[in-house]
Design a protein around this motif. Structure first.
Motif, PDB file in Angstrom:
ATOM      1  N   ASP A 269       1.207   6.285   2.026  1.00  0.00           N
ATOM      2  CA  ASP A 269       0.800   7.378   0.879  1.00  0.00           C
ATOM      3  C   ASP A 269      -0.890   7.056   1.702  1.00  0.00           C
ATOM      4  OD1 ASP A 269      -1.687   8.469  -1.490  1.00  0.00           O
ATOM      5  OD2 ASP A 269       0.338   8.726  -2.447  1.00  0.00           O
ATOM      6  N   LYS A 270      -1.410   8.013   2.409  1.00  0.00           N
ATOM      7  CA  LYS A 270      -3.142   8.124   3.295  1.00  0.00           C
ATOM      8  C   LYS A 270      -4.186   7.940   1.817  1.00  0.00           C
ATOM      9  CE  LYS A 270      -0.957   9.632   7.085  1.00  0.00           C
ATOM     10  NZ  LYS A 270      -1.103  10.260   8.869  1.00  0.00           N
ATOM     11  N   MET A 271      -3.765   8.246   1.770  1.00  0.00           N
ATOM     12  CA  MET A 271      -5.359   8.781   0.548  1.00  0.00           C
ATOM     13  C   MET A 271      -5.937   7.472  -0.748  1.00  0.00           C
ATOM     14  SD  MET A 271      -7.762   9.811  -0.804  1.00  0.00           S
ATOM     15  CE  MET A 271      -7.675  12.195   0.047  1.00  0.00           C
ATOM     16  N   PHE A 272      -3.937   6.470  -0.987  1.00  0.00           N
ATOM     17  CA  PHE A 272      -3.717   5.848  -1.145  1.00  0.00           C
ATOM     18  C   PHE A 272      -4.878   4.536  -0.432  1.00  0.00           C
ATOM     19  CE2 PHE A 272      -1.882   1.318  -2.628  1.00  0.00           C
ATOM     20  CZ  PHE A 272      -2.647   1.138  -3.217  1.00  0.00           C
ATOM     21  N   MET A 273      -4.435   4.287   0.278  1.00  0.00           N
ATOM     22  CA  MET A 273      -4.982   3.354   1.680  1.00  0.00           C
ATOM     23  C   MET A 273      -6.188   3.748   1.486  1.00  0.00           C
ATOM     24  SD  MET A 273      -1.917   1.714   2.575  1.00  0.00           S
ATOM     25  CE  MET A 273      -2.793   0.752   3.496  1.00  0.00           C
ATOM     26  N   VAL A 274      -6.501   5.198   2.238  1.00  0.00           N
ATOM     27  CA  VAL A 274      -7.936   5.158   2.280  1.00  0.00           C
ATOM     28  C   VAL A 274      -9.092   4.292   1.148  1.00  0.00           C
ATOM     29  CG1 VAL A 274     -10.417   6.579   2.572  1.00  0.00           C
ATOM     30  CG2 VAL A 274      -8.047   7.231   3.188  1.00  0.00           C
ATOM     31  N   ILE A 275      -8.555   4.543  -0.549  1.00  0.00           N
ATOM     32  CA  ILE A 275      -9.411   4.241  -1.024  1.00  0.00           C
ATOM     33  C   ILE A 275      -9.266   2.180  -1.242  1.00  0.00           C
ATOM     34  CG2 ILE A 275      -9.545   3.484  -3.881  1.00  0.00           C
ATOM     35  CD1 ILE A 275      -7.675   6.826  -3.815  1.00  0.00           C
ATOM     36  N   LEU A 276      -7.917   2.159  -0.766  1.00  0.00           N
ATOM     37  CA  LEU A 276      -7.969   0.797  -0.734  1.00  0.00           C
ATOM     38  C   LEU A 276      -9.143  -0.233   0.558  1.00  0.00           C
ATOM     39  CD1 LEU A 276      -6.003  -2.237  -1.050  1.00  0.00           C
ATOM     40  CD2 LEU A 276      -4.350  -0.895   0.155  1.00  0.00           C
TER      41      LEU A 276
ATOM     42  N   ILE B 238     -20.926  -1.490  -5.171  1.00  0.00           N
ATOM     43  CA  ILE B 238     -20.861  -0.493  -5.183  1.00  0.00           C
ATOM     44  C   ILE B 238     -19.390   0.184  -5.124  1.00  0.00           C
ATOM     45  CG2 ILE B 238     -20.980   1.516  -3.154  1.00  0.00           C
ATOM     46  CD1 ILE B 238     -23.867   0.468  -2.920  1.00  0.00           C
ATOM     47  N   ALA B 239     -19.117  -0.975  -4.096  1.00  0.00           N
ATOM     48  CA  ALA B 239     -17.615  -0.665  -3.434  1.00  0.00           C
ATOM     49  C   ALA B 239     -16.783  -0.941  -4.412  1.00  0.00           C
ATOM     50  CB  ALA B 239     -17.073  -2.071  -2.082  1.00  0.00           C
ATOM     51  N   THR B 240     -16.854  -2.142  -5.652  1.00  0.00           N
ATOM     52  CA  THR B 240     -15.850  -2.393  -6.490  1.00  0.00           C
ATOM     53  C   THR B 240     -16.384  -1.255  -7.928  1.00  0.00           C
ATOM     54  OG1 THR B 240     -16.608  -4.188  -6.622  1.00  0.00           O
ATOM     55  CG2 THR B 240     -15.434  -4.315  -8.933  1.00  0.00           C
ATOM     56  N   ILE B 241     -17.285  -0.805  -8.008  1.00  0.00           N
ATOM     57  CA  ILE B 241     -16.674   0.465  -8.436  1.00  0.00           C
ATOM     58  C   ILE B 241     -16.859   1.900  -8.094  1.00  0.00           C
ATOM     59  CG2 ILE B 241     -18.528   2.501 -10.186  1.00  0.00           C
ATOM     60  CD1 ILE B 241     -21.042  -0.414 -10.073  1.00  0.00           C
ATOM     61  N   MET B 242     -16.620   1.912  -7.220  1.00  0.00           N
ATOM     62  CA  MET B 242     -15.916   3.325  -6.624  1.00  0.00           C
ATOM     63  C   MET B 242     -14.444   2.686  -6.665  1.00  0.00           C
ATOM     64  SD  MET B 242     -18.650   5.780  -6.078  1.00  0.00           S
ATOM     65  CE  MET B 242     -17.339   6.454  -5.389  1.00  0.00           C
ATOM     66  N   THR B 243     -14.263   1.908  -6.152  1.00  0.00           N
ATOM     67  CA  THR B 243     -12.486   2.032  -5.969  1.00  0.00           C
ATOM     68  C   THR B 243     -11.597   1.285  -7.311  1.00  0.00           C
ATOM     69  OG1 THR B 243     -13.155  -0.172  -3.662  1.00  0.00           O
ATOM     70  CG2 THR B 243     -10.665   0.019  -5.505  1.00  0.00           C
TER      71      THR B 243
ATOM     72  N   ALA C 183      -8.646  -6.257  -3.579  1.00  0.00           N
ATOM     73  CA  ALA C 183      -7.597  -5.181  -2.593  1.00  0.00           C
ATOM     74  C   ALA C 183      -6.065  -6.269  -2.976  1.00  0.00           C
ATOM     75  CB  ALA C 183      -7.630  -5.875  -0.942  1.00  0.00           C
ATOM     76  N   ILE C 184      -5.809  -6.795  -3.447  1.00  0.00           N
ATOM     77  CA  ILE C 184      -4.424  -7.086  -3.904  1.00  0.00           C
ATOM     78  C   ILE C 184      -4.871  -6.064  -5.138  1.00  0.00           C
ATOM     79  CG2 ILE C 184      -2.986  -8.910  -4.796  1.00  0.00           C
ATOM     80  CD1 ILE C 184      -4.548 -10.974  -2.809  1.00  0.00           C
ATOM     81  N   ALA C 185      -5.031  -6.428  -6.106  1.00  0.00           N
ATOM     82  CA  ALA C 185      -5.101  -5.667  -7.399  1.00  0.00           C
ATOM     83  C   ALA C 185      -4.914  -4.912  -7.431  1.00  0.00           C
ATOM     84  CB  ALA C 185      -5.874  -6.379  -8.280  1.00  0.00           C
ATOM     85  N   THR C 186      -5.294  -3.967  -6.049  1.00  0.00           N
ATOM     86  CA  THR C 186      -6.070  -2.549  -6.110  1.00  0.00           C
ATOM     87  C   THR C 186      -3.933  -2.046  -5.529  1.00  0.00           C
ATOM     88  OG1 THR C 186      -7.333  -1.792  -5.840  1.00  0.00           O
ATOM     89  CG2 THR C 186      -6.298  -0.869  -5.296  1.00  0.00           C
ATOM     90  N   ALA C 187      -3.464  -3.202  -4.798  1.00  0.00           N
ATOM     91  CA  ALA C 187      -2.030  -3.413  -4.002  1.00  0.00           C
ATOM     92  C   ALA C 187      -1.506  -2.433  -5.001  1.00  0.00           C
ATOM     93  CB  ALA C 187      -1.845  -4.782  -3.301  1.00  0.00           C
ATOM     94  N   GLN C 188      -1.579  -4.065  -6.350  1.00  0.00           N
ATOM     95  CA  GLN C 188      -0.422  -4.045  -7.513  1.00  0.00           C
ATOM     96  C   GLN C 188      -0.401  -3.041  -8.188  1.00  0.00           C
ATOM     97  OE1 GLN C 188       1.393  -7.175  -7.845  1.00  0.00           O
ATOM     98  NE2 GLN C 188      -0.148  -6.410  -5.882  1.00  0.00           N
ATOM     99  N   ILE C 189      -1.828  -2.066  -8.758  1.00  0.00           N
ATOM    100  CA  ILE C 189      -1.196  -1.010  -8.841  1.00  0.00           C
ATOM    101  C   ILE C 189      -1.164   0.323  -8.223  1.00  0.00           C
ATOM    102  CG2 ILE C 189      -2.532   1.066 -10.133  1.00  0.00           C
ATOM    103  CD1 ILE C 189      -4.857  -0.473 -10.613  1.00  0.00           C
TER     104      ILE C 189
END
Length: 607
Positions: free
Chosen positions: A117-124, A157-162, A347-353
């Motif tokens: 899922d490329k959009m997910f990887m762009v966000i991650l 900023i990265a935390t908020i946007m992610t 990053a790990i938390a986002t990957a878990q989602i």
């Protein structure tokens, strides 16, 4: 037992550069089904504790943000080109924006990301590990300096946007496209605004403040209970509108960070103890337990993704570090870019989602976690190697080493602010050298001198020579020849500077206003002066806490000299009077009073 043994073992063997969360994930793999099978990953109780730990990790990320500092860093007035390489907020914003654009190029341009899922990887990809960055820059004394602030802001900023982007995208994915229901996430913003307004009213109510103070300690711990109530309120609302619970947790932490400016450190101290002491370690251990290591056995596929993802993380973070070169030089900018490439935590938390939503496969999740671990080990080591010292630069340049310049230099010494005095007269320069004041003996009217000093756009030049005409000449040299605008001078002839259109950005301090203010103070507040005269052999001094052994200790537990006393504590722009149960933190600036011996003891103890 694992959560208890990991930091104990690391401390026993003196392994200080390896983050404990990495070892916790590794231990999760060992006790999980891949190795010993003590934990299968299907235990409802452990998964519940892990979910709470995940929400607390995101909640504490929001709570750790200094919203007031972020707002104050916004550029004021008309934006200039120079602001984009000198303003802290703009540098941080450009770094994140560039890393996001580079992520798009990498993900959609490299074949290794095909099938994902490329959009997910762009966000991650641009997510930043504040849990790695903050302890390191705090320990290095960078957290209050400009480079540290840029890294903190970029991480914020990265935390908020992610979190925002993953919450919106997960909603789109769950609903099979954009639907009107997705706009319900705006309710989180509405709830945030309402809670903020209610909070601003409550903190002004004397009864509410008395109850908070009365119930803060012992069995009540009312602030902890209130924090958890706010956290769960936002999480429940986020879940009810089918949005990501992490979004609610982050907004809850950000909301509380606004109201606990002065006492935030004490609140964080208690929440850290509860969260990092129990819940968050369970989350990271369960990340290891749930890692599908068997999916990495297909080495050809896994190896290619891990290497590509690893290189991509450094590529998207190191290239944007060029925005810092103008202010910090190549070496320190690259060191900051390396540290910002750490990907543990968010990053790990986002990957878990992504794994839960089936946006990524177990193999991809395992590859992301392995890469995050590698970057979190390697990046801090390279940062330490590159960031040797603070660099040969000064924040303040004082032109003129007379009485005013000497007094100002002494005050900057107290604040540990790097400065340089520029003096042209022999006798005054010898006096500066004898007193240990950092200074150079040069022709202060030569443009080449200022060019060689490599004065940066954000540095301040204070003109304090004994001649207003000379100060104006130097100001014109700096403004017209070097395009430097951060200039300050003190004069009795303000019109001499204000009439020059090229110096319209220069700060001109009227000496008559200073004299009038001093006389007013003597007449209207004479007790202040009499108090100073009554000190006798006692002196007042400001001392910064740099001794890590003092960090987070209570005032009542520190062996301060009996012949001295703490008057006030300055922390993050706030000033407050300490008491026995006040926690002192590294970086606090203490105003102390005592005789010469007591002050020497204070310095040895704190600095």
């Amino acid at each position: 037992m694992v959560a208890w043994l990991v930091p104990m073992t690391l401390s026993w063997f003196g392994v200080s550069k390896l983050p404990s969360v990495i070892v916790e994930i590794m231990m999760g793999v060992i006790i999980g089904p891949f190795a010993l099978n003590f934990v299968t990953g299907t235990e409802a109780s452990l998964n519940f504790l892990s979910s709470i730990g995940f929400l607390l990790l995101i909640f504490l990320s929001g709570l750790a943000l200094d919203i007031q500092k972020i707002i104050s860093s916004f550029p004021r007035g008309r934006l200039r080109a120079i602001d984009f390489v000198s303003n802290t907020f703009l540098i941080a914003f450009l770094i994140y924006l560039s890393s996001m654009l580079l992520s798009v190029l990498v993900v959609y341009g490299l074949p290794f990301f095909d099938g994902l899922d490329k959009m997910f990887m762009v966000i991650l990809l641009p997510s930043v590990a504040l849990s790695i960055i903050v302890p390191i820059i705090k320990n290095d004394g960078e957290i209050d300096k400009k480079l540290g602030q840029v890294m903190l802001l970029e991480g914020a900023i990265a935390t908020i946007m992610t979190i925002l982007l993953i919450a919106i995208y997960s909603g789109v994915y769950r609903n099979n496209g954009f639907k009107f229901e997705l706009l319900l996430f705006v309710l989180i913003f509405i709830l945030f605004f309402i809670a903020y307004k209610v909070g601003t009213v409550l903190i002004k109510v004397s009864l509410f403040k008395k109850l908070l103070y009365k119930l803060e300690h012992a069995a009540s711990q009312i602030k902890i209970r209130g924090s958890m109530a706010v956290l769960l309120l936002f999480v429940v609302v986020a879940s009810a509108i089918n949005s990501e619970p992490a979004l609610g947790a982050f907004f809850a932490g950000t909301l509380l960070s606004i109201f606990f400016i002065k006492n935030r450190s004490a609140l964080l101290f208690k929440l850290d103890g509860m969260s990092y002491g129990f819940f968050i370690p369970v989350f990271f251990i369960m990340v290891g337990v749930n890692l599908d290591m068997n999916s990495l056995k297909d080495f050809d596929t896994s190896f290619g993704f891990i290497v590509t993802f690893f290189i991509a993380l450094y590529f998207i973070q190191l290239i944007p570090s060029i925005f810092m070169v103008k202010s910090f030089g190549w070496r320190r900018s690259l060191s900051a870019g390396m540290l910002l490439s750490s990907r543990m935590g968010l990053a790990i938390a986002t990957a878990q989602i992504g794994l839960r939503l089936e946006l990524i496969s177990p193999a991809t999740n395992a590859g992301i976690v392995v890469t995050a671990i590698l970057t979190s080990i390697l990046s801090p080591l390279i940062y330490k190697y590159l960031n040797t010292g603070t660099g040969n630069y000064y924040s303040i340049y004082i032109v003129g080493g007379g009485k005013a310049g000497l007094e100002l230099a002494k005050r900057f010494d107290l604040h540990r602010t790097p400065y340089l005095v520029i003096e042209s007269q022999d006798d005054q320069w010898f006096e500066l050298q004898a007193l240990g004041i950092e200074s150079i003996h040069v022709n202060d009217l030569s443009v080449d001198v200022y060019r060689l000093l490599n004065i940066r756009p954000e540095d301040t030049v204070v003109l304090l020579t004994q001649s207003d005409t000379k100060n104006k000449k130097i100001a014109n040299i700096l403004r017209n020849e070097l395009d430097h605008s951060k200039l300050i001078t003190v004069t009795t002839k303000s019109n001499l500077f204000t009439s020059d259109a090229t110096l319209n950005e220069m700060l001109v301090v009227d000496a008559y206003e200073i004299v009038a203010s001093r006389i007013e103070s003597e007449i209207m507040r004479p007790s202040i002066d009499s108090l100073a005269e009554s000190f006798g052999v006692y002196s007042v001094e400001e001392i910064a806490i740099r001794n890590n052994d003092i960090d987070r200790k209570l005032v009542m537990d520190i062996p301060f000299p009996q012949s001295g006393s703490i008057i006030v504590v300055k922390r993050a722009g706030e000033i407050f009077i300490p008491h026995g149960k006040t926690h002192l933190l590294t970086g606090d600036l203490l105003t102390v009073i005592g005789n010469a011996n007591a002050l020497e003891e204070f310095r040895k103890l704190l600095d």
